[in-house]
Design a protein around this motif. Sequence first.
Motif, mmCIF file in Angstrom:
data_model
loop_
_atom_site.group_PDB
_atom_site.id
_atom_site.type_symbol
_atom_site.label_atom_id
_atom_site.label_comp_id
_atom_site.label_asym_id
_atom_site.label_seq_id
_atom_site.Cartn_x
_atom_site.Cartn_y
_atom_site.Cartn_z
ATOM 1 N N ASP A 275 0.688 -1.254 0.147
ATOM 2 C CA ASP A 275 -0.024 -0.078 -0.195
ATOM 3 C C ASP A 275 0.902 1.655 -0.147
ATOM 4 O O ASP A 275 0.520 2.220 -0.206
ATOM 5 C CB ASP A 275 -0.644 -0.060 1.057
ATOM 6 C CG ASP A 275 -2.402 0.274 1.019
ATOM 7 O OD1 ASP A 275 -2.732 1.047 -0.195
ATOM 8 O OD2 ASP A 275 -2.880 1.740 1.379
ATOM 9 N N ILE A 276 2.166 1.289 -0.429
ATOM 10 C CA ILE A 276 2.998 1.952 -0.472
ATOM 11 C C ILE A 276 2.393 3.357 -1.365
ATOM 12 O O ILE A 276 2.110 2.591 -2.718
ATOM 13 C CB ILE A 276 4.279 2.047 -0.474
ATOM 14 C CG1 ILE A 276 4.326 1.056 -1.560
ATOM 15 C CG2 ILE A 276 5.378 1.674 0.848
ATOM 16 C CD1 ILE A 276 6.222 0.995 -2.388
ATOM 17 N N PRO A 277 2.232 4.575 -1.537
ATOM 18 C CA PRO A 277 2.576 5.095 -2.666
ATOM 19 C C PRO A 277 2.604 4.904 -4.462
ATOM 20 O O PRO A 277 2.052 4.725 -5.149
ATOM 21 C CB PRO A 277 2.112 6.769 -2.396
ATOM 22 C CG PRO A 277 2.351 7.027 -0.594
ATOM 23 C CD PRO A 277 3.395 5.259 -0.755
ATOM 24 N N GLU A 278 4.319 4.465 -4.549
ATOM 25 C CA GLU A 278 4.458 4.254 -5.389
ATOM 26 C C GLU A 278 4.110 3.422 -6.066
ATOM 27 O O GLU A 278 3.907 2.818 -7.790
ATOM 28 C CB GLU A 278 6.600 3.859 -5.286
ATOM 29 C CG GLU A 278 6.898 5.024 -4.940
ATOM 30 C CD GLU A 278 6.835 5.982 -3.463
ATOM 31 O OE1 GLU A 278 6.996 6.819 -2.727
ATOM 32 O OE2 GLU A 278 5.678 5.060 -2.547
ATOM 33 N N ALA A 279 3.225 2.141 -5.807
ATOM 34 C CA ALA A 279 2.499 0.950 -6.195
ATOM 35 C C ALA A 279 1.486 1.315 -6.969
ATOM 36 O O ALA A 279 1.756 0.285 -7.909
ATOM 37 C CB ALA A 279 2.216 0.026 -4.710
ATOM 38 N N LYS A 280 1.075 2.267 -6.120
ATOM 39 C CA LYS A 280 -0.940 2.492 -7.298
ATOM 40 C C LYS A 280 -0.108 2.806 -8.423
ATOM 41 O O LYS A 280 -1.365 2.896 -9.323
ATOM 42 C CB LYS A 280 -0.895 3.724 -6.717
ATOM 43 C CG LYS A 280 -1.481 3.521 -4.741
ATOM 44 C CD LYS A 280 -2.086 4.191 -4.707
ATOM 45 C CE LYS A 280 -2.188 4.133 -2.877
ATOM 46 N NZ LYS A 280 -3.052 3.085 -2.556
ATOM 47 N N GLN A 281 0.791 3.342 -9.037
ATOM 48 C CA GLN A 281 1.333 4.031 -10.660
ATOM 49 C C GLN A 281 1.345 2.447 -11.453
ATOM 50 O O GLN A 281 1.592 2.484 -12.896
ATOM 51 C CB GLN A 281 1.919 4.826 -10.896
ATOM 52 C CG GLN A 281 3.055 4.386 -10.562
ATOM 53 C CD GLN A 281 4.516 5.482 -10.210
ATOM 54 O OE1 GLN A 281 4.690 6.637 -11.354
ATOM 55 N NE2 GLN A 281 5.683 5.558 -9.263
ATOM 56 N N TYR A 282 1.750 1.263 -11.086
ATOM 57 C CA TYR A 282 1.955 0.384 -11.568
ATOM 58 C C TYR A 282 0.822 -0.795 -12.110
ATOM 59 O O TYR A 282 -0.511 -0.834 -11.188
ATOM 60 C CB TYR A 282 2.933 -0.359 -11.051
ATOM 61 C CG TYR A 282 4.633 0.779 -11.379
ATOM 62 C CD1 TYR A 282 5.272 0.190 -12.190
ATOM 63 C CD2 TYR A 282 4.713 1.171 -10.142
ATOM 64 C CE1 TYR A 282 6.683 1.168 -12.239
ATOM 65 C CE2 TYR A 282 6.153 1.819 -10.023
ATOM 66 C CZ TYR A 282 6.611 1.933 -11.740
ATOM 67 O OH TYR A 282 7.400 2.318 -11.206
ATOM 68 N N GLY A 283 0.573 -1.921 -13.203
ATOM 69 C CA GLY A 283 0.056 -2.574 -13.660
ATOM 70 C C GLY A 283 0.864 -3.587 -14.528
ATOM 71 O O GLY A 283 2.151 -3.258 -14.616
ATOM 72 N N GLY A 284 0.406 -4.700 -14.558
ATOM 73 C CA GLY A 284 1.775 -5.779 -14.943
ATOM 74 C C GLY A 284 0.363 -6.097 -16.193
ATOM 75 O O GLY A 284 -0.976 -6.947 -16.009
ATOM 76 N N PHE A 285 1.076 -7.152 -16.911
ATOM 77 C CA PHE A 285 0.461 -8.369 -17.922
ATOM 78 C C PHE A 285 1.435 -9.501 -18.580
ATOM 79 O O PHE A 285 2.304 -8.833 -18.726
ATOM 80 C CB PHE A 285 0.128 -7.296 -19.446
ATOM 81 C CG PHE A 285 -0.741 -8.265 -20.197
ATOM 82 C CD1 PHE A 285 -1.874 -8.438 -20.177
ATOM 83 C CD2 PHE A 285 -0.059 -8.531 -21.420
ATOM 84 C CE1 PHE A 285 -3.258 -9.043 -20.641
ATOM 85 C CE2 PHE A 285 -0.983 -9.793 -22.273
ATOM 86 C CZ PHE A 285 -1.587 -10.041 -22.022
ATOM 87 N N PRO A 286 0.830 -10.574 -17.822
ATOM 88 C CA PRO A 286 1.765 -11.585 -18.396
ATOM 89 C C PRO A 286 2.143 -11.957 -19.539
ATOM 90 O O PRO A 286 1.519 -12.460 -20.295
ATOM 91 C CB PRO A 286 1.183 -13.017 -17.231
ATOM 92 C CG PRO A 286 -0.611 -12.346 -17.928
ATOM 93 C CD PRO A 286 0.021 -10.716 -17.465
ATOM 94 N N VAL A 287 2.682 -12.986 -19.809
ATOM 95 C CA VAL A 287 3.675 -13.300 -21.343
ATOM 96 C C VAL A 287 4.505 -14.603 -21.051
ATOM 97 O O VAL A 287 5.421 -14.005 -20.548
ATOM 98 C CB VAL A 287 4.497 -12.195 -22.110
ATOM 99 C CG1 VAL A 287 4.422 -12.624 -23.508
ATOM 100 C CG2 VAL A 287 3.233 -10.715 -22.142
#
Length: 531
Positions: A275-287
Motif C-alpha cells: 500500500d505504498i503510494p509508489e505501487a499505485k502507478q503500476y500494472g502488469g500483463f503476463p507473457v
Amino acid sequence: MKLRHGITFCSLPQPEAAAASGDTYADVVLIGGGTMSATLGTLLQSLQPDWKIRLFERLDKAAEESSNVWNNAGTGHSAFAEMNYTSPQPDGSVDIQRAISITEQFEVSRQFWASQVRDGVLANPRSFINTVPHLSFVWGKERVSFLNARFEAMHKNPLYAGMEYSEEPEQIAEWIPLVMTGRDSRDPVAATRMPVGTEVNFGEITRQMMGSLAKRDNFQLDVDTQVRDLERNDDGTWRVTVANTSDGGNERSVNARFVFIGAGGAALPLLQKSDIPEAKQYGGFPVGGQFLYTTNPDVVAKHDAKVYGLAPAGSPPMSVPHIDKRILDGTPAIMFGPFATFSSKFLKNGSWTDLMRSITPSNLWPMTKVGLDNMDLVRYLISQLRMSEGDQFKELQGYYPEADRDDWKLWTAGQRVQTIKDVEGKGGTLQFGTELVTGAEGSIAALLGASPGASTAPSIMLQLLERAFPEQVASPEWQAELKRLIPSFGHSLSENPELLREARAHSREHLELTEPALDTTSSLGEATPEP
C-alpha cells in the motif's frame, strides 16, 4: 549508521513493533528465492555480516521459477548481439547508449561472480558460466544496412573492441555453419560476432549463493513459505505475514527493518499489498514463452554461438528470435525461440487469478490505455497464439534451414510480467526492461519487469543499496568492500579502456573463461592472443 526515519542498523536492537507483538524480527526480509534475492543477500552478508536476514520462498527449493536454467534464455545479456538495445535514427545512424549501459552492467556481473569464486561462495565456474560467442544475424537489404550502421556505431567503443562484421556468406558460415548451410544464396546476409559472449546458468548461481548464505548464522531460508501480507508498523518497520504451504497454511509474522520483493512475476501483487503510494502507478500483463530445443549431439556440435535476430515490429524485447548454444545443468543443447504464450498466471507455478487480482482502480485505465495504444503488440501476441507447431518449426528453419523436425521438442519456459506504468502526462506506458521501485522512505523495494533481468542483477542491487542505504553505501567501510567485490565500482568502463581490460582479465581468470583477451585501448579493437 542509520537508515532514514531513524531505523538503526548497527547495534541490532529488537524493533519496538516486534517487541510489543512477540513476533520474530529481522533486519532484512527477502521475498523470492531467485537470482535477485540471492545477489542482494550475498552483497549484504559481505557488507554487513551482523545483519539478520530472512528469505521466504513459496516453492520447496530456491531457483525454480524464472532463475531455473530451463525457464530463461541463459544469455549473459551484454548487448553484444541483442539488436533491440540499439535504435535506428532518422539520419540512418544507430543510437547505442542503451547498449552501452547494459554492457557495463554485465561487466559488473562478471566481476561480482568472479569475486564470489575467489571468496569461495561460488565454485566450479564451468557449472554456471561458459564462453559462447554472441552474434547478430540478419538477411534482407534493409536489415543488412541497419546491422552495418550498428557495427559502425559500436566497434570503436572500447566495450565492443574485437567485434567483427561480415557480409560474406563464406565467413559467416565459418562462424555459424548451422545457420548458413542450406540458405538461399540470393539473400543478402550480414553478421557481427563478439568472441567474449557467455552462456549463463542463473539457477546454478542462485543455488550456490543460497548454499553459502545458509551456512551463515544470521541467515535463514524458509521454503514452502508464502508471503500473505505486508503491513507498515508505526515505528517504520514492516510486519511480514507468512504461511507455511505444507502444514495447512498456519500464519506467523516477522517484523523487518527492510523488505525486498524479488518474487519475479509475483512482485507486483506483493508490492500492491504494501500500500505504498509508489505501487499505485503500476500494472502488469503476463507473457509466457516457449522454446524449441534439441539435445541431439550431432546437431549441437554444429553450433557454438548465441545468434540473435531482429524482433517483429511491435513485439516486446523478450520476443527477439535467437538460436542458442545452451548448457542445461551439464547437458549441451540448442534452443530456439521464444514463441509467446498467454496465461493469466504471473508465475509458472502461479494462480489463474493472478492477473485479475492485480487490477485496481488506480491501474485499470493505464492498463486499458496501453492496450489501445499498442495495437502492434496486441496483433503480435494474437499471431503468436495462433501459431501451429508447423508454423513454429518454419520459424526455426529461418535460422536453421536444414533442421530435422524429429530432433526438436517444445518446452514451456517461465512467465514474465510486462510492466505498465502510469506516467504523468502520458497515461499508461509499457516499461521495457527491469524497473526498481523503492518506497520514498527507503524501507521497501521491489523489482518488476523482465530482460535483461538476472544478467544485470548485481548492478540492480547496487542501485537498490544506494537508494535504501545511502549513508552506509557512502561509508568508507562499504566503499572499500564494494571496490573489493567489483574492481570497477564507481567508474565507467566505456570511458576507461585500461580499467576495462583489467576488469575483464580479473573476471576471465576467476571464471575460467576461454575467451580471447581483447585490446580495448585500440580504436580498431583488434583481438590479441590469450595471456
